[in-house]
Design a protein around this motif. Structure first.
Motif, short mmCIF file in Angstrom:
data_model
loop_
_atom_site.label_atom_id
_atom_site.label_comp_id
_atom_site.label_asym_id
_atom_site.label_seq_id
_atom_site.Cartn_x
_atom_site.Cartn_y
_atom_site.Cartn_z
N VAL A 229 1.01 -1.24 -0.21
CA VAL A 229 -0.01 -0.30 0.03
C VAL A 229 0.95 1.22 0.18
O VAL A 229 1.81 1.35 0.70
N THR B 200 -3.48 3.95 -1.73
CA THR B 200 -3.70 3.20 -2.89
C THR B 200 -2.80 1.72 -2.60
O THR B 200 -1.77 1.93 -2.29
N ILE C 65 -13.64 0.48 0.18
CA ILE C 65 -12.09 -0.10 0.57
C ILE C 65 -11.44 0.91 0.85
O ILE C 65 -11.32 2.10 0.53
N PHE C 66 -10.73 0.68 2.09
CA PHE C 66 -9.74 1.79 2.65
C PHE C 66 -8.42 0.93 3.19
O PHE C 66 -8.64 -0.34 3.14
N SER C 67 -7.48 1.69 3.08
CA SER C 67 -6.29 0.92 3.71
C SER C 67 -6.40 0.84 5.30
O SER C 67 -6.45 2.05 5.85
N PRO C 68 -5.91 -0.19 5.90
CA PRO C 68 -5.77 -0.32 7.07
C PRO C 68 -4.60 0.74 7.89
O PRO C 68 -3.68 0.75 7.42
N ARG D 139 -1.54 0.73 10.13
CA ARG D 139 -0.54 -0.01 10.38
C ARG D 139 0.68 0.38 11.45
O ARG D 139 0.85 1.52 11.07
N GLU D 140 1.01 -0.41 12.16
CA GLU D 140 1.93 0.38 12.95
C GLU D 140 3.16 -0.75 12.85
O GLU D 140 2.94 -1.88 12.94
N GLY E 202 -4.05 4.01 -11.08
CA GLY E 202 -3.59 3.70 -9.65
C GLY E 202 -4.41 3.28 -8.76
O GLY E 202 -3.99 2.83 -7.76
N PRO F 131 -15.64 -1.16 -6.01
CA PRO F 131 -15.15 -1.07 -4.53
C PRO F 131 -14.28 -0.04 -4.23
O PRO F 131 -14.07 0.38 -3.18
N ALA F 132 -13.30 0.16 -5.33
CA ALA F 132 -12.10 0.85 -4.99
C ALA F 132 -12.49 2.35 -5.30
O ALA F 132 -11.52 3.09 -5.20
N ASN G 14 -3.87 -6.33 3.11
CA ASN G 14 -3.33 -4.93 2.34
C ASN G 14 -4.29 -3.95 2.51
O ASN G 14 -3.98 -2.68 2.63
N ILE G 15 -5.61 -4.25 2.16
CA ILE G 15 -6.77 -3.42 2.31
C ILE G 15 -7.87 -3.76 3.24
O ILE G 15 -8.04 -5.00 3.65
N MET G 16 -8.57 -2.97 3.61
CA MET G 16 -9.82 -3.26 4.29
C MET G 16 -11.19 -3.15 3.49
O MET G 16 -11.12 -2.01 2.79
N ALA G 17 -12.02 -3.99 3.65
CA ALA G 17 -13.08 -3.70 2.76
C ALA G 17 -14.31 -3.73 3.56
O ALA G 17 -14.54 -4.38 4.53
N THR G 18 -15.48 -2.95 3.16
CA THR G 18 -16.41 -2.97 4.17
C THR G 18 -17.45 -3.45 3.13
O THR G 18 -17.91 -2.87 1.92
#
Lengths: 658, 270, 449
Positions: B18, B24, B233-236, B238-239, C19, C63-64, C248-252
């Motif tokens: 990511v 993204t 969709i979103f990015s988590p 992270r630590e 992207g 979704p993205a 790598n990503i979260m999806a709702t």
């Protein structure tokens, strides 16, 4: 004598015919092998034969004292070859005789024969005593074969003296030219009545004849076949360094690698005939020396045994009865034997008859990998990693660029950048080796060189795959790399790793890719010599030793450059370990061994580190990421890592850059 | 008798990163691979073939380039490979995916009796482990997931006995054929393809079944047949890389801080 | 003609925002009514603007949020004009079919949690689910119920109440002694059809995932695996958040048209609610006829893994030791820590080579590849061969004296210090905390809500 003439003819003709037939049967099997042109550059080949065979360069060199014995024996044999040829021809055609030569020549020859015989006898005695009293570990010292041959030769010499001494006692002729025979005559035959002497002459003549013919007929069936094969093998030797393996043609219906002797080339089979089992290869093999099952001498021996067992069957298009790979019996080679090879090339370096061990081992690995998919478990994941991600660990290609954060780096630009710095998988991913990569980048910048990297687009060169016998995937990777190099117009490459160096330089050439490849040690040395690097003159006071990388040293004969760099930095040449230069001892990681477990015997890197520790070094210099890993690992195991530094040539230079 | 192996071609998610700034996904250069879990399913089906003489058919639903992955199955020894590809199949969730796969298995069953369907435990991109049970339920087959050993297949009695791995224990289970089994990666070590087989697979036929061939109702497949929808969709967050306390000077405090972190994450049950 | 065009709202065309595509599996292509989208080799859409009619379906389905509409400058002018003149020309139309579906799903009410157990021994994840279930039920203003199926499992009903359920559906029969997909999924489908819950939650354990997949397929409804977050949106949908693409990503994700909305949740993700043994509720005793002789699957034998060889690949917690452990005897220290955390002991190649640990415990390139929840590396410097075998673990804790060691590059938490001081400190403190807890008379853990 005339009474015997017909008997002589019968015996001689039968024996010689038998000998020729034996040789024909054996040597015909060589033609089962695949074709390979070994005739090019005949002039050089002949010169080489003169130098290596008649000069006995290989047997005498390398500090083998008993090689001298072989030299004496070899030349005595050459001289006596004339005597014995005459002996047989004279037996068959009594009018053929050396005595028809001008007397001066004839007498000189007699003298030579006499001296050669006594020298040969002496040499044989030394050989017998050596085998009995202090047999070397690496020789099949006390084999029956050896004693039969030595005994036959000794007997032949005794018969020679018996014959000539009795003749001298009988006629007194030739006594002046044959001092040894004359001495024997005076000791043994002086009290024998002259009338009886002709009986003795006759008897010794027959003994001489029979021993000679027996020797001749025994030869093709013994390991002393090398007497017949060695010189031709020298003629057919590889005129270039054996630092690569041949390509394969991936067409449907082809077989890949060698799983049966007829898949070897004829030269491979001829190699096995030429081996005298002197054991120098195993004496220098890092695997043999650390208790692995691999013994290069036995690999060659097993190939020969297999040829003799299966050859006639395969010739008649029948099933082979003894599998070449599998082990368990003489003539069959176990899988783990083949996997134990580090491809360090020490065996080939010392072989007096230029047998090429490593290509054969790789060929047999190819069979296991490509035809049977029979590989050690740990290699399965490795192969997948190479195929999927073009590196041995299966790390994300994007991480290849990670090291660049600590350095001043530019990407390679088409038409703009001169040198590609090919970091290699280790240089890009391995935390320790990344420091070396950074050091090289600093040196390149300091010298004002136009260079760039491919970053995440860099691919693995494929070294491990080729040495492990996965030629299919190697072939694909080479094509991908060549495509990339051509797209970017890359002609000059600096490598960090000797394995990348050798692969890009020597293996890629087979694909028509002529690259100017430079290993960083050579480049750094050139830069220092040209005064392009300003170095701090701070001298290192501790003891520095240098470990030769097999792929830089033996494979590409770069021995001096790293030593000169060390001298420039520390003010003195490094100390040498017992095994150094072309006799260096592998770190244990080459040939794909880096990726495999080493559970048999002692670990090779431990053996090497122990050898290094005898010199009480403060610093061990290396020039290869494999060696680096293996040395650091070995030192940690001995808890010596806090006392001894392991540094790459590039690091010691970068440390003193002004 | 047929063993049907279901495989999927997936983006190699371990290579996906990511972008820390834009959030993204960086997918550039990420290759498509055979779902690693499915390699064990394929290997097990090949072992069943060797042991019991089954035919091995491999099916995969995906875009046309899934053909590459199916060829890999051929190079390993699959007898027949079928690509289920149609734009109508696209955008499917597990419910709609199992529909197409189950129907394809039915269709295969018309030619030759299906004894066993083997699936991998889950895919690395979806991580749901739902398609296998979905197929079994749709076909009315016995369902055995978490299998780490196939003990025996009795073709006469039409029974299969396997070992399943559950939390803290194993169970030996027997069921009647046909059955769907989903295997764990501990079940075997997948083989490496032999070069002659690879060369053969390079241009061997791959059967294509699109929806013209399958003839499925459009509201049962693909996006339209999916019950779930992705809203966003979103990015988590992270630590990474936190050095806790000063472990050399004060190990007690460092230990305490570590335990606190674990408790916060609900990873330490006291 | 000019006149007409002015009145009509330009539809524009869809395009890809570079992207942002995640190659979700051709949802856009599937949604396109005009076949205007082709997928390239990287799994990204290539939109044929000639064919695009500007229906926006692909944009909605992405979704993205990787697709957007774009307009030509002329179209933009018209848009601006329309925007000034009139507003809201097109409202979202709802078809009759959709309206019927919406009406039907309104009939489903209540939040259900399936209580997982092994022969009567409950799985903690079930109680964690009751915790999150209670929140969902409150948002929806419905009842929180649990489903208990098994043999002699009535005690789980009371436990359900004490963790927050107000109603339990109980099926108690010998045929349910062992979990078998066939019997359990049929029983649950029976209950769902009868009582129509709108949400059904299960643990994302081996058993839960086996069951949920079958139930959802039979009920033809949506199921989301491994959720890490559950909440109710303003329209009353269950929003299920889960990691996708290898985390790598979260999806709702939500289920729009079908009910119940099903989700599985991994153990240790939701907080365990406070236990109140005094809570009471209603037990609905249900029966579901299924005869043993009609069940195809038989459990022949159950083998307890206690005392068996340790299973590195399946372990949730691994405590690994390397060269820094200095000897085989010191691995007992790691074993103690592993015991406290319910894990197993692994090691690096160096420890195997030194003969301190057996080869089957080796993690790394030539050993095992592991992916536990917690990986604790003690005295391991982190050679690349080791890192590739464990770096995808959820949480990596590194304890090493050398702060330059590469292991810290991948560690979530690093402690620079002596393993022989730090590890005993951790063990002792966990033990102290546990003693404190058992001394606590209420016997409860203070949840952090």
């Amino acid at each position: 004598m005339e009474l015997n003439q017909s008997l002589i003819i019968i015996v001689f003709v039968t024996a010689i015919a038998l000998f020729i037939w034996s040789c024909y049967r054996r040597f015909r099997l060589v033609l089962l092998g695949r074709p390979e042109n070994r005739f090019k550059d005949t002039g050089k080949r002949i010169r080489d034969v003169l130098y290596y065979a008649f000069g006995q360069r290989c047997t005498v060199s390398h500090g083998y004292f008993f090689g001298l014995n072989h030299l004496v024996l070899f030349w005595s044999f050459m001289i006596l070859l004339i005597a014995n040829t005459e002996f047989m021809l004279h037996g068959l055609f009594p009018y053929v005789s050396l005595s028809r030569l001008p007397p001066g020549v004839y007498h000189a020859l007699l003298f030579l024969f006499d001296v050669a015989s006594v020298l040969a006898l002496l040499a044989i005695c030394i050989a017998i005593i050596r085998r009995l009293a202090f047999p070397p570990s690496y020789i099949e010292a006390q084999s029956r074969d050896a004693f039969i041959i030595l005994g036959l030769i000794a007997f032949l010499m005794v018969a020679f003296f018996g014959l000539h001494a009795s003749e001298i006692a009988n006629s007194g002729e030739e006594a002046r030219y044959m001092p040894v025979s004359n001495f024997a005559a005076s000791v043994f035959f002086s009290h024998i009545p002259v009338d009886n002497l002709s009986g003795y002459i006759n008897a010794f003549w027959w003994i001489h004849a029979i021993v000679l013919l027996s020797f001749l007929n025994y030869l093709p069936y013994s390991k002393h076949m090398h007497i017949l094969a060695a010189i031709p093998n020298l003629f057919f030797r590889s005129l270039t360094k054996v630092n690569t393996q041949k390509r394969e043609d991936f067409k449907k219906g082809n077989t890949f690698g060698v799983g049966q002797i007829d898949q070897f080339t004829w030269k491979d089979l001829f190699d096995s005939y030429s081996c005298t089992e002197c054991g120098r290869c195993s004496d220098n093999c890092p695997a043999t020396n650390t208790g692995k099952l691999l013994n290069p001498r036995l690999v060659i021996h097993d190939i020969k045994v297999n040829v003799l067992k299966n050859g006639h069957l395969i010739d008649k298009k029948k099933e082979a009865i003894l599998p070449l790979i599998g082990g368990g019996r003489e003539g069959s080679i176990a899988d783990q034997v083949l996997w134990a090879c580090t491809t360090c090339g020490a065996c080939m370096e010392v072989c007096p008859v230029f047998i090429e061990h490593v290509p054969k081992i790789v060929d047999m690995r190819r069979n296991m990998v490509e035809m049977n998919a029979r590989v050690p478990d740990e290699l399965l994941a490795l192969f997948e990693n190479f195929e999927q991600r073009s590196n041995p660990w299966g790390i994300i290609p994007a991480e290849r660029i990670k090291w660049a954060a600590q350095a001043d780096v530019k990407p390679f630009e088409v038409g703009m950048t001169e040198y590609l710095f090919f970091t290699g998988c280790f240089g890009a991913f391995d935390a320790r080796s990344r420091k070396v990569t950074v050091a090289i980048s600093r040196i390149l910048n300091a010298a004002g060189i136009s260079w760039g990297i491919l970053g995440k687009d860099e691919l693995c060169c494929g070294d491990s795959l080729r040495r492990l016998g996965n030629e299919f995937v190697f072939d694909r990777m080479v094509r991908e790399n060549i495509k990339l190099f051509n797209e970017k117009g890359i002609k000059k490459i600096i490598t960090m790793c000797p394995h990348c160096y050798n692969t890009l330089k020597n293996d890629y050439r087979q694909y028509g890719m002529e690259l100017e490849v430079i290993h960083h040690t050579a480049l750094v040395n050139d830069l220092i010599k040209a005064g392009k690097l300003k170095l701090n003159s701070a001298k290192y006071s501790g003891n520095v030793i240098f470990h030769d990388s097999c792929y830089l040293g033996r494979y590409n004969e770069i021995y001096e450059a790293p030593r000169e760099v060390i001298a420039s930095v520390t003010g003195q040449r490094p100390s040498e370990m017992e095994h150094c230069f072309d006799r260096s001892f592998c770190c244990g990681a080459g040939g794909g061994r880096m990726w495999m477990e080493e559970s048999e015997g002692k670990r090779i890197n431990v053996a090497r580190v122990e050898e290094a520790m005898k010199k009480e070094p403060g610093m061990i210099c290396v020039c290869c990421p494999y060696c680096m890993t293996m040395f650091e690992d070995g030192l940690k195991g001995m808890k010596a890592d806090n006392r001894v530094l392991v540094l790459d040539i590039a690091e010691i230079v970068a440390n003193v850059l002004i | 008798m047929l063993v049907v192996t279901c495989i999927k071609q997936v983006p190699d998610t371990t290579q996906v990163k990511v972008d820390p700034i834009t959030g993204t996904l960086i997918r550039e250069g990420v290759p498509f691979i055979i779902n690693p879990f499915d390699t064990y399913a394929l290997e097990e089906s090949l072992r069943l073939k060797e042991k019991y003489g089954f035919h091995v058919a491999v099916i995969s639903m995906g875009p046309p380039n899934t053909e590459v992955t199916l060829r890999k199955a051929l190079s390993l020894g699959a007898d027949e490979v079928i690509l289920l590809s149609d734009r109508a199949f696209g955008g499917a969730d597990t419910l709609a995916t199992s529909m197409v796969l189950a129907e394809a298995i039915k269709k295969l069953g018309q030619k030759e009796e299906v004894a066993i369907v083997i699936c991998g435990r889950q895919t690395i991109d979806g991580d749901t482990a739902q398609v296998g049970p979905g197929i079994a339920t749709r076909l009315g087959y016995s369902q055995l997931t978490l299998v780490d050993r196939i003990e025996n297949v009795d073709l006469k009695a039409k029974k299969i006995r396997v070992r399943r791995r559950l939390e803290g224990r194993h169970e030996i289970v027997e069921t009647t054929l046909p059955a769907m089994i989903a295997v764990l990666r501990e079940i075997n070590r997948p083989r490496y393809p032999k070069v002659p087989m690879r060369l053969f697979a390079q241009d061997a036929p791959v059967t294509l079944w699109n929806n013209k061939v399958m003839g499925l109702r459009e509201d049962t497949i693909g996006l339209k047949g999916s019950a779930t929808q992705v809203r966003k969709i979103f990015s988590p967050q992270r630590e990474r890389g936190e050095i806790i306390g000063d472990g050399s000077k004060n190990p007690q405090v460092a230990a305490r801080l570590l335990i606190d972190r674990l408790k916060e994450k609900n990873l330490l049950s006291l | 003609m000019e006149e007409e065009k002015k009145l009509r709202k330009p539809r524009g065309a869809a395009r890809l925002i570079p992207g942002k595509c995640i190659a979700c599996g051709a949802r856009c292509q599937s949604a396109c009514p005009e076949d205007a989208i082709e997928m390239n080799n990287r799994g990204e859409p290539v939109i044929n603007t000639e064919k695009c009619i500007g229906c926006r379906r692909c944009v909605k389905v992405c979704p993205a949020e990787a697709l957007e509409m774009f307009y030509t400058p002329e179209e933009q002018k018209i848009l601006a004009q329309i925007a000034t003149s009139a507003k809201g020309m097109e409202a979202e139309e709802i078809s009759i079919e959709q309206a019927a579906a919406i009406a039907e799903i309104k009939e489903y009410r209540g939040v259900w949690v399936f209580v997982e157990h092994t022969e009567g021994e409950p799985a903690t994840v079930s109680w964690e689910l009751l915790g999150v279930g209670a929140k969902l039920a409150r948002s929806l203003d419905v009842e929180l119920c649990s489903v208990v199926i098994g043999e002699k499992v009535e005690h789980l009903c009371q436990e359900s109440f004490s963790y927050g359920a107000s109603r339990v559906y109980l099926i108690d029969d010998a045929v349910f002694h062992y979990y078998r997909t066939e019997t359990y999924y049929k029983a649950i489908c029976h209950l769902v059809k009868k009582y129509r819950p709108e949400i059904l939650l299960m643990g994302a354990t081996g058993l839960g995932r086996d069951l949920a997949g079958a139930v959802a397929t039979k009920l033809n409804t949506g199921l989301t695996a491994d959720c890490t977050g559950l909440e109710i949106d303003d329209k009353g949908f269950l929003l299920q958040t889960r990691p996708a693409f290898g985390g790598n990503i979260m999806a709702t994700i939500f289920t729009e048209r079908t009910r119940p909305q099903m989700a599985t949740v991994r153990p240790h993700v939701m907080l365990l609610p406070e236990k109140d043994p005094l809570q009471k509720g209603e037990i609905f005793r249900e029966s579901f006829e299924i005869k043993e002789e009609n069940v195809a699957t038989k459990v022949l034998e159950v083998v307890n893994d206690q005392g068996r060889e340790c299973d590195l690949a399946a372990a949730e917690v691994i405590v690994s030791g390397g060269r820094g452990m200095n000897g085989s005897e010191n691995f007992s220290l790691l074993q103690q820590l592993a015991d406290e955390l319910g894990g197993v002991v692994g090691c690096s190649r160096a420890a195997v080579e030194a003969g301190w640990m057996p080869a089957e415990r080796q993690v790394g390139q030539t050993g095992k590849t592991v992916r536990p929840k917690i990986y604790i590396a003690c005295g391991i410097s982190g050679a690349i061969q080791h890192l590739v075998g464990m770096q995808s673990s959820d949480i990596i804790i590194a304890i090493n004296q050398d702060k330059q060691a590469p292991i810290f590059e991948v560690a979530t938490y690093g402690i620079v210090g002596d393993v022989f001081q730090v590890v005993p400190a951790i063990i002792n403190q966990i033990r102290e905390l546990r003693t404190e807890k058992s001394c606590d008379l209420s016997g409860q853990i203070s949840g952090k809500e």
